[in-house]
Structures are given as C-alpha cells and as structure tokens.
Write a protein that holds these residues in place. Structure first.
Motif, PDB file in Angstrom:
ATOM      1  N   ALA A  47       1.133   1.797 -16.441  1.00 54.91           N
ATOM      2  CA  ALA A  47       1.421   2.956 -15.595  1.00 54.91           C
ATOM      3  C   ALA A  47       2.921   3.217 -15.528  1.00 54.91           C
ATOM      4  N   PHE A  48       3.703   2.153 -15.400  1.00 56.21           N
ATOM      5  CA  PHE A  48       5.166   2.275 -15.377  1.00 56.21           C
ATOM      6  C   PHE A  48       5.680   2.875 -16.686  1.00 56.21           C
ATOM      7  N   ILE A  49       5.202   2.346 -17.807  1.00 58.69           N
ATOM      8  CA  ILE A  49       5.661   2.825 -19.122  1.00 58.69           C
ATOM      9  C   ILE A  49       5.262   4.281 -19.336  1.00 58.69           C
ATOM     10  N   GLY A  50       4.013   4.609 -19.043  1.00 59.35           N
ATOM     11  CA  GLY A  50       3.528   5.969 -19.262  1.00 59.35           C
ATOM     12  C   GLY A  50       4.242   6.999 -18.408  1.00 59.35           C
ATOM     13  N   MET A  51       4.434   6.678 -17.126  1.00 58.68           N
ATOM     14  CA  MET A  51       5.081   7.628 -16.229  1.00 58.68           C
ATOM     15  C   MET A  51       6.544   7.831 -16.613  1.00 58.68           C
ATOM     16  N   LEU A  52       7.223   6.741 -16.967  1.00 60.27           N
ATOM     17  CA  LEU A  52       8.633   6.851 -17.346  1.00 60.27           C
ATOM     18  C   LEU A  52       8.786   7.657 -18.636  1.00 60.27           C
ATOM     19  N   ALA A  53       7.901   7.418 -19.594  1.00 61.40           N
ATOM     20  CA  ALA A  53       7.972   8.147 -20.871  1.00 61.40           C
ATOM     21  C   ALA A  53       7.753   9.638 -20.658  1.00 61.40           C
ATOM     22  N   MET A  54       6.798  10.003 -19.805  1.00 56.66           N
ATOM     23  CA  MET A  54       6.560  11.428 -19.540  1.00 56.66           C
ATOM     24  C   MET A  54       7.784  12.094 -18.917  1.00 56.66           C
ATOM     25  N   GLY A  55       8.481  11.345 -18.055  1.00 50.40           N
ATOM     26  CA  GLY A  55       9.656  11.908 -17.416  1.00 50.40           C
ATOM     27  C   GLY A  55      10.835  12.064 -18.349  1.00 50.40           C
ATOM     28  N   LEU A  56      10.916  11.202 -19.365  1.00 46.47           N
ATOM     29  CA  LEU A  56      12.084  11.208 -20.242  1.00 46.47           C
ATOM     30  C   LEU A  56      11.892  12.003 -21.523  1.00 46.47           C
ATOM     31  N   THR A  58       0.827  -1.210   0.000  1.00 46.80           N
ATOM     32  CA  THR A  58       0.000   0.000   0.000  1.00 46.80           C
ATOM     33  C   THR A  58       0.860   1.257   0.000  1.00 46.80           C
ATOM     34  N   LEU A  59       1.924   1.251   0.780  1.00 45.70           N
ATOM     35  CA  LEU A  59       2.817   2.408   0.837  1.00 45.70           C
ATOM     36  C   LEU A  59       3.394   2.723  -0.543  1.00 45.70           C
ATOM     37  N   VAL A  60       3.918   1.699  -1.200  1.00 41.78           N
ATOM     38  CA  VAL A  60       4.536   1.893  -2.516  1.00 41.78           C
ATOM     39  C   VAL A  60       3.484   2.299  -3.545  1.00 41.78           C
ATOM     40  N   ASN A  61       2.295   1.717  -3.459  1.00 42.86           N
ATOM     41  CA  ASN A  61       1.211   2.068  -4.374  1.00 42.86           C
ATOM     42  C   ASN A  61       0.757   3.512  -4.207  1.00 42.86           C
ATOM     43  N   SER A  62       0.792   4.000  -2.970  1.00 40.66           N
ATOM     44  CA  SER A  62       0.256   5.332  -2.678  1.00 40.66           C
ATOM     45  C   SER A  62       1.215   6.468  -3.014  1.00 40.66           C
ATOM     46  N   THR A 104      10.153  16.422 -13.773  1.00 38.54           N
ATOM     47  CA  THR A 104      10.802  15.217 -14.297  1.00 38.54           C
ATOM     48  C   THR A 104      11.256  14.251 -13.201  1.00 38.54           C
ATOM     49  N   PRO A 105      11.983  14.704 -12.146  1.00 38.81           N
ATOM     50  CA  PRO A 105      12.397  13.755 -11.097  1.00 38.81           C
ATOM     51  C   PRO A 105      11.222  13.046 -10.447  1.00 38.81           C
ATOM     52  N   ALA A 106      10.124  13.772 -10.249  1.00 40.66           N
ATOM     53  CA  ALA A 106       8.949  13.173  -9.612  1.00 40.66           C
ATOM     54  C   ALA A 106       8.338  12.090 -10.488  1.00 40.66           C
ATOM     55  N   LEU A 107       8.244  12.342 -11.789  1.00 41.44           N
ATOM     56  CA  LEU A 107       7.642  11.371 -12.702  1.00 41.44           C
ATOM     57  C   LEU A 107       8.482  10.098 -12.779  1.00 41.44           C
ATOM     58  N   ILE A 108       9.795  10.240 -12.808  1.00 40.90           N
ATOM     59  CA  ILE A 108      10.675   9.063 -12.851  1.00 40.90           C
ATOM     60  C   ILE A 108      10.585   8.283 -11.543  1.00 40.90           C
ATOM     61  N   MET A 154       8.396   3.441  -8.543  1.00 38.61           N
ATOM     62  CA  MET A 154       7.492   2.873  -7.540  1.00 38.61           C
ATOM     63  C   MET A 154       6.563   1.831  -8.165  1.00 38.61           C
ATOM     64  N   TYR A 155       6.111   2.093  -9.384  1.00 39.13           N
ATOM     65  CA  TYR A 155       5.271   1.103 -10.069  1.00 39.13           C
ATOM     66  C   TYR A 155       6.048  -0.194 -10.305  1.00 39.13           C
ATOM     67  N   GLY A 156       7.320  -0.078 -10.653  1.00 47.77           N
ATOM     68  CA  GLY A 156       8.141  -1.272 -10.856  1.00 47.77           C
ATOM     69  C   GLY A 156       8.325  -2.052  -9.567  1.00 47.77           C
ATOM     70  N   LEU A 157       8.592  -1.345  -8.470  1.00 48.92           N
ATOM     71  CA  LEU A 157       8.753  -2.006  -7.169  1.00 48.92           C
ATOM     72  C   LEU A 157       7.451  -2.643  -6.724  1.00 48.92           C
ATOM     73  N   GLU A 158       6.346  -1.974  -6.986  1.00 50.22           N
ATOM     74  CA  GLU A 158       5.034  -2.505  -6.626  1.00 50.22           C
ATOM     75  C   GLU A 158       4.771  -3.846  -7.313  1.00 50.22           C
ATOM     76  N   PHE A 159       5.158  -3.962  -8.569  1.00 57.93           N
ATOM     77  CA  PHE A 159       4.981  -5.209  -9.319  1.00 57.93           C
ATOM     78  C   PHE A 159       5.679  -6.363  -8.599  1.00 57.93           C
ATOM     79  N   VAL A 160       6.904  -6.140  -8.143  1.00 59.46           N
ATOM     80  CA  VAL A 160       7.685  -7.180  -7.463  1.00 59.46           C
ATOM     81  C   VAL A 160       7.041  -7.549  -6.124  1.00 59.46           C
TER      82      VAL A 160
END
Length: 526
Positions: free
Chosen positions: A375-384, A306-310, A457-461, A466-472
């Motif tokens: 969500a991971f792909i979209g957020m990373l793309a916006m940051g980069l 929940t923490l990582v998701n939030s 940018t730092p926030a989006l990355i 966090m989405y990647g960690l949440e998956f694990v």
C-alpha cells in the motif's frame, strides 16, 4: 474490584457454588451476587461437559446462520456508506450543484456524526438487545439512504449524511461484540475476515448493479438520474434486510434459534477466551472499569493505530472512483476496470490471511505489517508518477496494490474481542477505537482538496506517509503485548500452579467480569 484468594475449584466446592483455594491466586468472585455466582461457576464447569463433536455441530449451525447474514448486512452498510463516491461519477455533484470542498464534507460530516454518536450507541447496546438495536437503526438508515435520491442541494445532502452517520455508528461495534460472544480467540480473525470481506465482496455485487443502473440511464437520457437510482436500490435493500437482523442477529443469550442447552454450550465454548461469555446480561455500567480503560496502554494503541490507518481509508473510499477518472477512465470504466478488480484482489487477500491466521497463532501483527508495505509503495508511486494517459495502466497497477492496506483496519478491530475483557471496559475501548476510526476518515476526506484535482498528488503522498507511520506503530503495539505476556508468564510461573489451575482461575475471573488489565492469568493474542 475486590477479590478472593484462591487456587483451583474443588469438585465439591463447585457443587456448592463456592471457591476454596489454597494458594495465592486472585479470583474475582466475591463481588458477584449469589444468584449470579452460581451461573458463573456453572458456565466454567460446563466447558468440559460437552464433547468436541457437540461443539463442532453447534459451531456449524452458528456459522451457517450468522456468517451469511453478517456478510450481507455488513456489505450493505459499506455500500450505503460509500455510495456517494459512486454517485459522484454519475452526476450527483452536478445535479445538486456541489462546489469546492462540499463533496468532501459529505464524507467528513458522516464520520463526525458517527464519532459523536459512538459513545451513546455503545452505551445503548450494553443496556439493551443488540439484535433489536441493529434492526432498528438499519431500518432508519435505509430510509435515509433512500431519501438521498430526493436531495436538491448541498444542505439536503449534508443533513442526510449527518443522520446516516448517527444511525450507522453501531453496526461495526455490534459485529465485534457478536464475534466475541460466539467464537473462540483462535476463530476471531477468520470469522471477522469472512464478514469483513463484504466490504469488497458485496462491493462487486453492488458495482454490477450500479453499472446496470448507469448503463440504463445512458441508454434512456431524460429518465431517472443514475445516482438517484443507486439511492433507491441501496435504501430499499437496507430496509428489507433490517427485518432479517431483527429475527436472527444477536448474542447467544439473545437469539431465538438456539435451545436453552445450546445457549449454555455456546457460552461454555468461548469461556477459554478469558474475556467473558454473554450468558448473563451485564447491563450495569462499572465506573471502575471506565477509569481503568484510560490507565491501560493498549487503549492508546487502539486509538492511534486506528487513527493513522483510517486517514488513507477516508480519502480513498470517498475519492477512489474520482482517482480512476484522473487516470483517463470513464464513469462506467471506474466500476468495471477499477472497483471490481480491486474488490476481487481484496477478498482474495483477506481470505488467504484469515485461513493462515486460523491455522497458526499469533500472526495477526505480522500480516498487518506486511499488508501496509504494498500500500505504501503503490500510493507513493501514484503520487510521484507524472500526468499523462500513457501511465494509465501503471497507475492502475499501483492503485490495485493499495488494497492490501485495507486488511490492517479489520485486524485491528479483531483485537477488541480477543484482548479486551470486562463488559464496560470493552464498551469504552470500542468507543475509543471507533472515535479514532471516524476522526481518521473525516480528516482523510479533507486531505483530497478540490484544488489538487484531478491527480490529488499531495493527498496520495500523505496517504503513503500514513502507511509508513502505521507500520512503525503496529510494531510498537506488538512489542507491548509481547512484554506484558512475558511479565505475566513469569508471575504465573512463580505461583507453582498446574496448567489446569491456571486455566480455571483465568476463566473464573473472566466470567466474573474482571478486565484483562486485572486478570493476572490473561495473555494477549498477537
């Protein structure tokens, strides 16, 4: 918790309210006073006394009364909670002279107050009527939201947001308790998703209302500031709806719109969940269940997942509209081209997953993990992606993809009514879950730093990470449940019991307020 050794209740023993067993099966009946034991046995016995047609008729009645009301109430709460994000694009920051990180602190303060108030709020709900509690706090936070229109500076806003967080902390735990009290495990995901879609669905309605308020203000400069109009609209709506919560919301035992027999049937219908029905008020605080919660590994999965998701949620709910502004959209376009399309996609995805998980068991984790990938792909793309308005619609599409990442947050919550038994243990676990939710949202709002505006940018990355960690973490949580289920199935098989005996013992344990950690017949839904 002490127990008796039992197998399956014989009909003649059920009539006496006593258990007579021949095999080594733990059933927790001897801790219950004689007067309550009769109700426990009657609830389990009632499970087979009603026809499928009667259950279906009751379910239809419950759905028509509860789900529309819960949808509207939950959507209003979400609109109230995130209203400062919309108000920020309509002059809130300028008129109240906010600078630096002060706007971020409006969200952080809300969630910190929510966090601190979570344990007292859950304790109160265990001791008193849930519907009455919700009605009272809704009325209070409606007044607070209305008062935001009169705020002059950061001090006024921060005080009101702290009070708002304290008032709103009970609604999500209460809705999970209500969902568990009325619906079977199979139904938990779809019903929670139905009222959970209010976050996006009601957001569409309020977006159009806010759009109208903003358009009127632009056409009549010098009149009421649009951000103040939004507070008047949402605050008044919340106060009005609090009266509906008082008269219609609650558990089967509490509501006024069921007959005595219908209340018995409602309790019998959910007895197969093996997490305990609400037929008897369990207001006592059990310290053995409190300490047991901290020995249960699933408590820590609830917290960390929940923490990582939030963390991403805390940032995007507060700064989502400002991110759209960074793409080159106007204040009104952030609603019509940003918020509304996102909410439509979110509702569609939620309902699709809810329908599939209702038809097929044990798919919650699969859809949770699938949802964080876009969500991971979209957020990373916006940051980069580089700055420039010629990337506006690509970034718009990437941000739209991130809405699937909202689904796991709600599905995590549904494991509370499905996989946690014991009234005190459920209250403590709910507190842990929502403390993590508040902490994640509070920290998430601070990830978006004023110095990184307008692109952040730092926030989006960070959100993408966090989405990647949440998956694990979700994969690990599912593996734990699968391991415990396999372990218990082997232990049950060794007892040489019939399926009827297994089901009967598990239901008795749950109605006796035994926890999922203790009940050897309880299997986790995944």
């Amino acid at each position: 918790m002490s127990s008796v050794t039992s197998s399956a209740l014989k009909p003649e023993d059920e009539a006496k309210g006593e258990a007579a067993f021949s095999t080594d099966v733990v059933v927790a009946l001897d801790d219950i006073p004689e007067s309550e034991r009769e109700v426990v046995l009657d609830t389990v016995e009632a499970y087979s006394q009603y026809t499928p047609a009667e259950y279906k008729k009751l379910l239809r009645k419950v759905d028509w009364v509860l789900l529309p009301l819960m949808w509207i109430l939950y959507g209003t709460q979400q609109a109230d909670k995130t209203s400062t994000s919309t108000q920020a694009t309509f002059g809130l920051r300028t008129d109240t002279h906010l600078v630096g990180q002060q706007f971020s602190w409006l969200s952080t303060a809300f969630y910190l107050s929510y966090l601190v108030s979570e344990f007292p709020g859950n304790y109160v709900m265990q001791r008193v009527n849930i519907g009455t509690t919700l009605a009272c706090v809704m009325f209070v936070w409606g007044v607070i939201v209305l008062c935001i229109a009169f705020a002059k500076n950061f001090t006024d806003l921060i005080i009101l947001r702290v009070l708002q967080g304290a008032a709103e902390c009970t609604i999500s735990p209460a809705f999970l308790i209500i969902t568990g009290a009325w619906y079977t495990t199979k139904e938990h995901t779809l019903r929670a998703i139905i009222w959970g879609t209010a976050n996006a669905g009601f957001g569409i309605i309020t977006s159009f209302a806010n759009y109208g308020i903003g358009s009127h203000a632009q056409a009549h400069p010098g009149g009421l500031a649009p951000w103040k109009g939004i507070s008047f609209f949402l605050g008044s709506l919340t106060i009005f709806l609090s009266f509906f919560a008082f008269f219609f919301l609650g558990t089967p035992r509490e509501v006024r719109w069921l007959s005595k027999d219908e209340k018995r049937m409602a309790a019998a219908r959910v007895v197969s969940n093996q997490t305990g029905s609400d037929r008897q008020k369990r207001g006592e605080w059990k310290w053995d269940q409190f300490w047991m919660t901290w020995r249960d590994p699933q408590t820590y999965f609830f917290f960390f997942v929940t923490l990582v998701n939030s963390l991403p949620n805390g940032g995007t709910t507060s700064f989502g509209n400002l991110v759209y502004v960074s793409f080159g959209f106007t204040s009104l376009e952030t609603l019509s081209k940003g918020t509304v399309p996102q909410n439509i996609v979110s509702v569609a995805w939620f309902l699709l997953v809810g329908y599939i998980t209702f038809k097929r068991k044990n798919l919650r984790f699969a859809f949770m993990m699938i949802s964080v990938v876009p969500a991971f792909i979209g957020m990373l793309a916006m940051g980069l992606l580089p700055a420039g308005t010629h990337y506006r619609w690509i970034k718009w599409g990437m941000f739209l993809m991130t809405v699937t990442g909202n689904l796991p947050g709600l599905l995590i919550w549904t494991f509370l009514p499905s996989n946690v038994a014991g009234r005190t243990k459920k209250s403590v676990t709910a507190t842990v879950l929502f403390v993590a939710y508040c902490a994640g949202n509070a920290i998430g709002a601070q990830i978006f730093q004023a110095k990184d505006a307008p692109r952040y940018t730092p926030a989006l990355i960070t959100c993408a990470a966090m989405y990647g960690l949440e998956f694990v973490l979700m994969g690990s949580w599912r593996a734990y449940y699968a391991y415990k289920n396999a372990q218990r199935r082997r232990a049950i098989a060794a007892k040489n019991l019939t399926q009827q005996e297994i089901d009967q013992a598990g239901r008795l344990n749950a109605e006796a307020d035994m926890t999922d950690f203790e009940n050897e017949f309880f299997l986790y839904d995944i």
